[in-house]
Design a protein around this motif. Structure first.
Motif, mmCIF file in Angstrom:
data_model
loop_
_atom_site.group_PDB
_atom_site.id
_atom_site.type_symbol
_atom_site.label_atom_id
_atom_site.label_comp_id
_atom_site.label_asym_id
_atom_site.label_seq_id
_atom_site.Cartn_x
_atom_site.Cartn_y
_atom_site.Cartn_z
ATOM 1 N N SER A 9 70.528 76.275 65.644
ATOM 2 C CA SER A 9 70.452 75.695 66.979
ATOM 3 C C SER A 9 71.734 74.952 67.330
ATOM 4 N N SER A 10 72.107 75.041 68.590
ATOM 5 C CA SER A 10 73.247 74.256 69.080
ATOM 6 C C SER A 10 72.735 73.044 69.859
ATOM 7 N N ASN A 11 71.418 72.858 69.862
ATOM 8 C CA ASN A 11 70.784 71.784 70.610
ATOM 9 C C ASN A 11 70.633 70.546 69.727
ATOM 10 N N VAL A 12 71.760 69.960 69.326
ATOM 11 C CA VAL A 12 71.744 68.839 68.393
ATOM 12 C C VAL A 12 72.662 67.728 68.908
ATOM 13 N N ASP A 13 72.166 66.493 68.854
ATOM 14 C CA ASP A 13 72.980 65.324 69.177
ATOM 15 C C ASP A 13 72.644 64.266 68.133
ATOM 16 N N PHE A 14 73.563 63.999 67.213
ATOM 17 C CA PHE A 14 73.322 63.082 66.102
ATOM 18 C C PHE A 14 73.550 61.613 66.457
ATOM 19 N N ARG A 15 73.802 61.310 67.736
ATOM 20 C CA ARG A 15 73.899 59.901 68.121
ATOM 21 C C ARG A 15 72.534 59.253 67.930
ATOM 22 N N LEU A 16 72.534 57.942 67.711
ATOM 23 C CA LEU A 16 71.284 57.227 67.472
ATOM 24 C C LEU A 16 70.521 56.982 68.772
ATOM 25 N N LYS A 17 69.206 57.152 68.709
ATOM 26 C CA LYS A 17 68.332 56.788 69.818
ATOM 27 C C LYS A 17 68.301 55.257 69.919
ATOM 28 N N PRO A 18 68.015 54.731 71.096
ATOM 29 C CA PRO A 18 67.885 53.267 71.194
ATOM 30 C C PRO A 18 66.697 52.749 70.375
ATOM 31 N N THR A 19 65.751 53.619 70.047
ATOM 32 C CA THR A 19 64.586 53.220 69.260
ATOM 33 C C THR A 19 64.810 53.370 67.755
ATOM 34 N N ALA A 20 66.019 53.728 67.339
ATOM 35 C CA ALA A 20 66.313 53.952 65.915
ATOM 36 C C ALA A 20 66.622 52.630 65.222
ATOM 37 N N SER A 21 65.699 51.684 65.348
ATOM 38 C CA SER A 21 65.937 50.342 64.808
ATOM 39 C C SER A 21 66.111 50.355 63.291
ATOM 40 N N ILE A 22 65.646 51.393 62.628
ATOM 41 C CA ILE A 22 65.806 51.487 61.179
ATOM 42 C C ILE A 22 67.276 51.689 60.791
ATOM 43 N N ALA A 23 68.101 52.162 61.738
ATOM 44 C CA ALA A 23 69.517 52.431 61.465
ATOM 45 C C ALA A 23 70.461 51.482 62.203
ATOM 46 N N ILE A 24 70.047 50.973 63.357
ATOM 47 C CA ILE A 24 70.925 50.146 64.188
ATOM 48 C C ILE A 24 71.043 48.740 63.583
ATOM 49 N N ASP A 25 72.274 48.332 63.349
ATOM 50 C CA ASP A 25 72.616 47.014 62.779
ATOM 51 C C ASP A 25 72.104 46.824 61.350
ATOM 52 N N LYS A 26 71.802 47.897 60.644
ATOM 53 C CA LYS A 26 71.252 47.788 59.295
ATOM 54 C C LYS A 26 72.257 48.189 58.205
ATOM 55 N N SER A 44 74.875 42.987 65.605
ATOM 56 C CA SER A 44 74.978 42.002 64.533
ATOM 57 C C SER A 44 75.397 42.616 63.204
ATOM 58 N N GLY A 45 75.444 43.942 63.122
ATOM 59 C CA GLY A 45 75.870 44.617 61.900
ATOM 60 C C GLY A 45 76.270 46.048 62.200
ATOM 61 N N TYR A 46 76.763 46.739 61.181
ATOM 62 C CA TYR A 46 77.136 48.144 61.336
ATOM 63 C C TYR A 46 75.884 48.995 61.436
ATOM 64 N N ASP A 47 75.955 50.070 62.213
ATOM 65 C CA ASP A 47 74.867 51.038 62.248
ATOM 66 C C ASP A 47 75.060 52.022 61.103
ATOM 67 N N ILE A 48 73.954 52.479 60.539
ATOM 68 C CA ILE A 48 74.027 53.443 59.442
ATOM 69 C C ILE A 48 74.333 54.818 60.013
ATOM 70 N N GLY A 49 75.312 55.494 59.446
ATOM 71 C CA GLY A 49 75.689 56.833 59.887
ATOM 72 C C GLY A 49 77.046 56.861 60.560
ATOM 73 N N ALA A 50 77.365 58.011 61.136
ATOM 74 C CA ALA A 50 78.674 58.230 61.745
ATOM 75 C C ALA A 50 78.788 57.660 63.152
ATOM 76 N N TYR A 51 77.644 57.375 63.792
ATOM 77 C CA TYR A 51 77.650 56.899 65.176
ATOM 78 C C TYR A 51 77.199 55.448 65.250
ATOM 79 N N GLU A 52 77.930 54.665 66.007
ATOM 80 C CA GLU A 52 77.562 53.285 66.296
ATOM 81 C C GLU A 52 76.871 53.282 67.657
ATOM 82 N N TYR A 53 75.644 52.741 67.709
ATOM 83 C CA TYR A 53 74.945 52.681 68.990
ATOM 84 C C TYR A 53 75.673 51.674 69.873
ATOM 85 N N ASN A 112 76.255 53.261 53.724
ATOM 86 C CA ASN A 112 76.132 53.412 55.170
ATOM 87 C C ASN A 112 76.057 54.865 55.635
ATOM 88 N N ASN A 113 75.411 55.738 54.861
ATOM 89 C CA ASN A 113 75.297 57.149 55.233
ATOM 90 C C ASN A 113 73.884 57.454 55.711
#
Length: 186
Positions: free
Chosen positions: A115-132, A156-165, A57-58
């Motif tokens: 850069s400090s312009n970073v947000d590692f939260r998942l986009k709503p379109t990141a279907s490859i990671a959300i619930d996978k 329906s499942g865990y999101d891949i990575g440190a952030y859950e959408y 799940n990384n």
């Protein structure tokens, strides 16, 4: 990244579980940016001295894994730079993409390491990671939450990575609200 060094120990380690992390660009001295950007997100020094390595799940962006052959690794999402996989092989549920052509799954990602312009939260379109995601056979921690304290899983499942959408959408930063009571005249 994560480096576990067993080279100088006379004993064998066991049951190392690495799950639910997000690794951004990990620069390294021998890599030039951006053409050969990379670095190892997870590396073991003499990993053969560890019994029971499980990696699940990384989400790894512009980097790669350097795992020993005895590691059980699956359900990871890896965006590879031009350096390739670094010899990494993973289970059938993991996905490897080209970081230079595949869309970023993050709300805001600037590949410039300074850069400090970073947000590692998942986009709503990141279907490859959300619930996978799936952390099995790692025991699910009681009260399992993401880095923002969002309860996992949201769908329906865990999101891949440190952030859950979150089921309600991407959380936004809001100014704090303070209420000191009604105005008083002295």
């Amino acid at each position: 990244g994560i480096f576990i060094d067993m080279r100088f120990l006379s004993t064998t380690g066991r049951n190392v579980n690495i799950h639910s992390n997000t690794f951004g660009w990990l620069g390294c001295n021998e890599c030039s940016f951006p053409g050969n950007a990379g670095g190892k997100a997870i590396q073991f020094g003499d990993g053969q001295k560890i019994n029971g390595i499980t990696v699940r799940n990384n989400l790894i962006y512009y980097s790669y894994l350097d795992l020993p052959s005895n590691a059980d690794s699956d359900y990871n999402l890896i965006y590879l730079g031009t350096h390739g996989s670094g010899g990494w092989a993973d289970g059938p549920h993991s996905v490897a993409l080209n970081a230079t052509t595949a869309p970023s799954p993050f709300v805001n990602y600037d590949p410039n390491p300074s850069s400090s312009n970073v947000d590692f939260r998942l986009k709503p379109t990141a279907s490859i990671a959300i619930d996978k995601g799936n952390i099995s056979p790692i025991p699910i921690p009681i009260g399992f939450k993401d880095i923002d304290q969002v309860v996992r899983p949201q769908g329906s499942g865990y999101d891949i990575g440190a952030y859950e959408y979150p089921s309600g959408g991407t959380p936004t930063n809001r100014a704090p609200v303070v209420n000191a009571g009604p105005d008083q005249t002295i």
